[in-house]
Design an enzyme around this catalytic site. Sequence first.
Site, PDB file in Angstrom:
ATOM      1  N   HIS A 169       0.851  -1.264   0.025  1.00  0.00           N
ATOM      2  CA  HIS A 169      -0.079  -0.098  -0.057  1.00  0.00           C
ATOM      3  C   HIS A 169       0.736   1.225   0.004  1.00  0.00           C
ATOM      4  O   HIS A 169       0.382   2.294  -0.140  1.00  0.00           O
ATOM      5  CB  HIS A 169      -0.935  -0.073   1.213  1.00  0.00           C
ATOM      6  CG  HIS A 169      -0.488   0.612   2.522  1.00  0.00           C
ATOM      7  ND1 HIS A 169       0.266  -0.490   3.173  1.00  0.00           N
ATOM      8  CD2 HIS A 169      -0.569   1.503   3.150  1.00  0.00           C
ATOM      9  CE1 HIS A 169       0.585  -0.079   4.495  1.00  0.00           C
ATOM     10  NE2 HIS A 169       0.159   1.323   4.391  1.00  0.00           N
ATOM     11  N   GLU A 226       6.667   5.410  13.555  1.00  0.00           N
ATOM     12  CA  GLU A 226       5.233   5.507  14.034  1.00  0.00           C
ATOM     13  C   GLU A 226       5.027   5.628  15.472  1.00  0.00           C
ATOM     14  O   GLU A 226       5.903   4.969  16.220  1.00  0.00           O
ATOM     15  CB  GLU A 226       4.649   3.903  13.574  1.00  0.00           C
ATOM     16  CG  GLU A 226       4.569   3.603  12.126  1.00  0.00           C
ATOM     17  CD  GLU A 226       4.045   2.265  11.954  1.00  0.00           C
ATOM     18  OE1 GLU A 226       2.898   2.476  11.501  1.00  0.00           O
ATOM     19  OE2 GLU A 226       4.653   1.098  11.851  1.00  0.00           O
ATOM     20  N   HIS A 260       7.826  -2.087   2.452  1.00  0.00           N
ATOM     21  CA  HIS A 260       7.677  -0.671   2.222  1.00  0.00           C
ATOM     22  C   HIS A 260       9.150   0.164   2.300  1.00  0.00           C
ATOM     23  O   HIS A 260       9.191   0.924   1.366  1.00  0.00           O
ATOM     24  CB  HIS A 260       7.003  -0.067   3.429  1.00  0.00           C
ATOM     25  CG  HIS A 260       5.308  -0.682   3.933  1.00  0.00           C
ATOM     26  ND1 HIS A 260       4.932  -1.151   2.692  1.00  0.00           N
ATOM     27  CD2 HIS A 260       5.035  -1.070   4.760  1.00  0.00           C
ATOM     28  CE1 HIS A 260       3.875  -1.679   3.434  1.00  0.00           C
ATOM     29  NE2 HIS A 260       3.919  -1.454   4.681  1.00  0.00           N
TER      30      HIS A 260
HETATM   31  C1  BG6 Z   1       1.438  -1.904   7.328  1.00  0.00           C
HETATM   32  C2  BG6 Z   1       2.227  -2.774   8.594  1.00  0.00           C
HETATM   33  O1  BG6 Z   1       1.943  -2.670   6.108  1.00  0.00           O
HETATM   34  O2  BG6 Z   1       1.766  -0.648   7.399  1.00  0.00           O
HETATM   35  C3  BG6 Z   1       1.887  -1.868   9.948  1.00  0.00           C
HETATM   36  O3  BG6 Z   1       1.658  -4.012   8.746  1.00  0.00           O
HETATM   37  C4  BG6 Z   1       2.162  -0.274   9.657  1.00  0.00           C
HETATM   38  O4  BG6 Z   1       2.516  -2.271  10.928  1.00  0.00           O
HETATM   39  C5  BG6 Z   1       1.612   0.286   8.703  1.00  0.00           C
HETATM   40  O5  BG6 Z   1       1.644   0.350  10.926  1.00  0.00           O
HETATM   41  C6  BG6 Z   1       2.023   1.452   8.349  1.00  0.00           C
HETATM   42  O6  BG6 Z   1       1.417   2.053   7.221  1.00  0.00           O
HETATM   43  P1  BG6 Z   1       0.802   3.607   7.126  1.00  0.00           P
HETATM   44  O7  BG6 Z   1      -0.014   3.829   5.669  1.00  0.00           O
HETATM   45  O8  BG6 Z   1      -0.230   4.022   8.229  1.00  0.00           O
HETATM   46  O9  BG6 Z   1       2.142   4.183   7.230  1.00  0.00           O
END
Ligand code: BG6
Length: 484
Positions: free
Chosen positions: A184, A222, A246
């Site tokens: 994503h 985070e 990511h």
């Molecule tokens: C997910 C992880 O793929 O991405 C999570 O499994 C993480 O642990 C999340 O919190 C972070 O995504 P975003 O879009 O909130 O930065």
Amino acid sequence: MSSRADDCILVIFGASGDLTRRKLLPAIYNLAETGLLPERFAIVGVARPSITEVDYRRQMRERVTDAEGEPLEPEKWTRIEERIHYLSGEFHEDQLYRSLGTRLSELGARYSIPPNYLFYFAIPPDLFPTVADRLAASGLASEGDGWRRVIVEKPFGYDLESAQALNARLTAGFRESQIYRIDHYLGKETVQNILAFRFANGIFEPIWNRRYVSHVQMTVAEEDGIGSRGAYYDKAGALRDIVQNHMFQLLTLVAMEPPISFRAEDVRDEKVKVLHAVPALTGDAIARDVVRAQYEGYRQEANVAPDSRTETFVAMRLTVDNWRWAGVPFYLRTGKKLARRDTHVAVQFKRAPFTLFRDTPVECTNPNVLVLRIQPDEAISLSFDAKVPGPLERLETVTMAFSYKDHFKLEPTTGYETLLFDAMTGDQTLFHRMDMVEAGWQIVEPVLRHWKRDTRTPVPGYPAGSMGPTEASVLLERDDRQWR
Ligand code: BG6
């Protein structure tokens, strides 16, 4: 994006789950708002709970309203809601797939939708092979009369071997061109913009290399902890959860060569080359260049082993051994329960020679830093030294900044809009190709093996609300640098 997606039926396995409620249906709603949903379209939610279609629609209406944070536009939502259907069943039972086949034919006839089916696996990863096998066995994966595509959520495997095993199960029923391995992060506008920034502007590419760049830092910080995801997270850890997918996507976009076109294969060819150029870390290098840590209180989280050694923080120093980047370190860091939510890439350039300032009060010149901020305040900024007004020669670092919100009046989106749209139009550019998944595992696997063997070295802790353990700072201080 100018035209609508192909007419199709979206089949969501895991229709009662968190992902569907928080991301997928809100993304469908946002696509409808921008007029990009197909003209002829329907959704079939598939899940275990035995509830009625009416109840399912009501639940989804409530959840999407929560996710949007404001009342839904009745006209837009009603059009979607009327097309939401629900099928309950057990994922391993053939009967479910027979019913699904019948339902898809009925809906196709009712709404005049050609038999284009997009299957979304919003289910736990241990169910991916089961559902893929059953879809193939029931004939629902075979193309001919229309297209059939499958979107597979992360994690794609647990290590190289399991990723290859999963791929073998998927490719028994689907061709590579039908498989959309989703990340994503690639749906985030600011991540996609790295390509536009690098390749649509003439001035950056000539300096985007080892002659001018001193090093690159990437941070995915985070504020939240693992919440209710202990069962998954304690087996995964930060290296698998964030770095292998990511962060490696960010790394490839920053470090790749210009592709010969923006066609999916051309872009993906260049991205995978970056990962192939990252040398595998060996025992000593792992101990020196990779830091793992755990936030204090992690072991008390629900569904976490009381003696867990799972890392909730990773910092590492990598190199990309090719002509462009040889000798330029890439420092990656990610963690949960950190001081702030902050995802950015900082490209630090080499300092200007000091010579001219030798006989002035200036003590040092500062390096220029280009920051691509991905979240929360999407922006691009460039810092440089400017003269402080006055008769004395003094310098101060100032910043030139562009903010997405201020310029484009950007409405926050889920990031899934682009990815769903691309899957509906058959564009795989923003999805992982299998060789890329493998290359990612090849980099992290020696580290995972090393950690597994080393059961004695304590995993450092860090206080919630900090920016990680001191070991992470030392990683940069050793090279005379600091995290930004
Ligand atoms: C997910 C992880 O793929 O991405 C999570 O499994 C993480 O642990 C999340 O919190 C972070 O995504 P975003 O879009 O909130 O930065």
